[in-house]
Write a protein that holds these residues in place. Sequence first.
Motif, short mmCIF file in Angstrom:
data_model
loop_
_atom_site.label_atom_id
_atom_site.label_comp_id
_atom_site.label_asym_id
_atom_site.label_seq_id
_atom_site.Cartn_x
_atom_site.Cartn_y
_atom_site.Cartn_z
N LEU A 211 0.77 -1.19 0.08
CA LEU A 211 0.07 0.01 -0.17
C LEU A 211 0.93 1.27 0.08
O LEU A 211 0.58 2.21 -0.61
CB LEU A 211 -0.72 -0.11 1.34
N ASN A 212 1.90 1.10 0.54
CA ASN A 212 2.95 2.47 0.78
C ASN A 212 3.47 2.56 -0.77
O ASN A 212 3.67 3.85 -1.11
CB ASN A 212 4.14 2.06 1.81
N GLU A 213 3.58 1.51 -1.45
CA GLU A 213 4.46 1.72 -2.55
C GLU A 213 3.26 2.32 -3.53
O GLU A 213 3.55 2.74 -4.46
CB GLU A 213 4.94 0.30 -3.11
N LEU A 214 2.21 1.80 -3.51
CA LEU A 214 0.77 2.48 -4.13
C LEU A 214 0.49 3.63 -4.17
O LEU A 214 0.28 4.36 -4.94
CB LEU A 214 -0.21 1.41 -4.15
N SER A 215 0.94 3.99 -2.84
CA SER A 215 0.73 5.37 -2.55
C SER A 215 1.56 6.44 -3.26
O SER A 215 1.31 7.80 -3.28
CB SER A 215 0.78 5.80 -1.00
N ARG A 216 2.65 6.07 -3.72
CA ARG A 216 3.54 6.84 -4.48
C ARG A 216 3.08 6.96 -5.88
O ARG A 216 3.62 7.96 -6.62
CB ARG A 216 5.06 6.17 -4.57
N ILE A 217 2.46 5.98 -6.43
CA ILE A 217 1.98 6.11 -7.72
C ILE A 217 0.51 6.66 -8.07
O ILE A 217 0.03 6.88 -9.41
CB ILE A 217 2.24 4.69 -8.72
N ASN A 218 -0.43 6.26 -7.07
CA ASN A 218 -1.75 6.71 -7.17
C ASN A 218 -2.29 7.01 -5.84
O ASN A 218 -1.50 6.81 -4.87
CB ASN A 218 -2.51 5.30 -7.46
N GLN A 219 -3.53 7.92 -5.82
CA GLN A 219 -3.91 8.37 -4.28
C GLN A 219 -4.43 6.89 -3.91
O GLN A 219 -5.07 5.82 -4.53
CB GLN A 219 -5.02 9.35 -4.35
N LEU A 220 -4.61 6.71 -2.46
CA LEU A 220 -5.03 5.65 -1.81
C LEU A 220 -6.97 5.99 -1.70
O LEU A 220 -7.12 6.97 -1.20
CB LEU A 220 -4.48 5.28 -0.52
N HIS A 221 -7.60 4.90 -2.05
CA HIS A 221 -8.84 4.70 -1.62
C HIS A 221 -8.95 5.07 -0.01
O HIS A 221 -9.80 5.34 0.58
CB HIS A 221 -9.65 3.88 -2.17
N LYS A 222 -8.32 3.87 0.68
CA LYS A 222 -8.33 3.87 2.10
C LYS A 222 -6.73 3.64 2.48
O LYS A 222 -5.98 3.09 1.67
CB LYS A 222 -9.03 2.47 2.40
N SER A 223 -6.31 4.49 3.37
CA SER A 223 -5.06 4.65 3.71
C SER A 223 -4.41 3.29 4.48
O SER A 223 -3.22 3.28 4.63
CB SER A 223 -4.64 6.14 4.47
N LYS A 224 -5.33 2.63 5.18
CA LYS A 224 -5.11 1.50 5.95
C LYS A 224 -5.31 0.13 5.21
O LYS A 224 -6.32 0.14 4.35
CB LYS A 224 -5.71 1.65 7.35
N VAL A 225 -4.55 -0.83 5.59
CA VAL A 225 -4.76 -2.13 5.05
C VAL A 225 -6.32 -2.59 5.63
O VAL A 225 -6.66 -2.55 6.92
CB VAL A 225 -3.79 -3.39 5.52
N GLU A 226 -7.11 -3.03 4.79
CA GLU A 226 -8.57 -3.27 5.11
C GLU A 226 -8.91 -4.78 5.38
O GLU A 226 -7.83 -5.57 4.82
CB GLU A 226 -9.39 -2.83 4.13
N GLN A 227 -9.81 -5.13 5.85
CA GLN A 227 -9.99 -6.78 5.97
C GLN A 227 -11.48 -7.13 5.48
O GLN A 227 -12.47 -6.28 5.41
CB GLN A 227 -10.15 -6.98 7.50
N ALA A 228 -11.60 -8.11 4.64
CA ALA A 228 -12.76 -8.48 3.89
C ALA A 228 -12.83 -10.08 4.23
O ALA A 228 -11.62 -10.86 4.01
CB ALA A 228 -12.84 -7.99 2.62
#
Length: 285
Positions: A211-228
């Motif tokens: 998620l941290n790497e993704l935040s460098r290239i796109n905005q995050l929909h949710k900033s924390k790891v989610e559970q499902a």
Amino acid sequence: AGIESGTLVPVKPEVQPSAGKTPKPSSQSKPPVIASTKKKPQKTETKTTSKRRTRALVIMIDPGHGGEDPGAIGKRYRTREKDVVLSVAKILRAELNRLEGFRALLTRDGDYFVPLQRRVQKARAAKADFFVSIHADAWVKPAAKGSSLFVLNTKGRVSSSNKWLARNQNNADLIGGANISTKDKQIARILMDMSFTAQVSDSTIYGAYILNELSRINQLHKSKVEQANFAVLKAPDIPSVLVETAFLSNPEEERKLRTQTFQRKLACAIGNGILKGFGRKAVLA
Ligand SMILES: [Zn+2]
């Protein structure tokens, strides 16, 4: 089929995902704070690690949907999720396979459907060290956008433990060789729960890196790891995450998702997150 019918063949002797072969995230320092501007402690690549290792780290990449299941469909260009995620997955496979010490595989490499349990089965049969399912999100409101990442939730954990115990009598290897049929069922349940808990805990750490790497290239929909409660995340002994790369229902993100450039950025971000999770440097670009 698969887990449901109890046909899953036990393939992995380790009890817990953290009974590791390599630097596992649980033994490392904390995962990076998402979107933090602080400098992260630089990990130096240890040459000895790769020399000691006897087998490559197996990364099972799971492009969501396929065949008769197109997944989400973009409003503007009718982009199909199954196509976009297959492209990203193939780039990621190629990138990881270029690196020493990694072996990346796909649960599907064409436009066909693979049942969800079968995807988990494939990961276990390959003795995967990590499982990443790749998707593109959709929501009724076109404004929704950004990347997000999921690990298995508690409900999925409990129901999975029950199912595995009830329907997989021959999964004794999952609980360290103890024979479920002759030992106290309750102990088996506790051990299975522990395995799932360790899986989710490891998955959350890997997930935070990705998620941290993704935040460098796109905005995050949710900033924390989610559970499902996603079926593909239910291997008791393989850290597993599901990445929602971006929203196909968002016109701008749909446009980006179609481009080779963005697909590449996504693949490299996911790959770099995996590398960091395994204590390596982020070298993909
Ligand atoms: Zn999907």
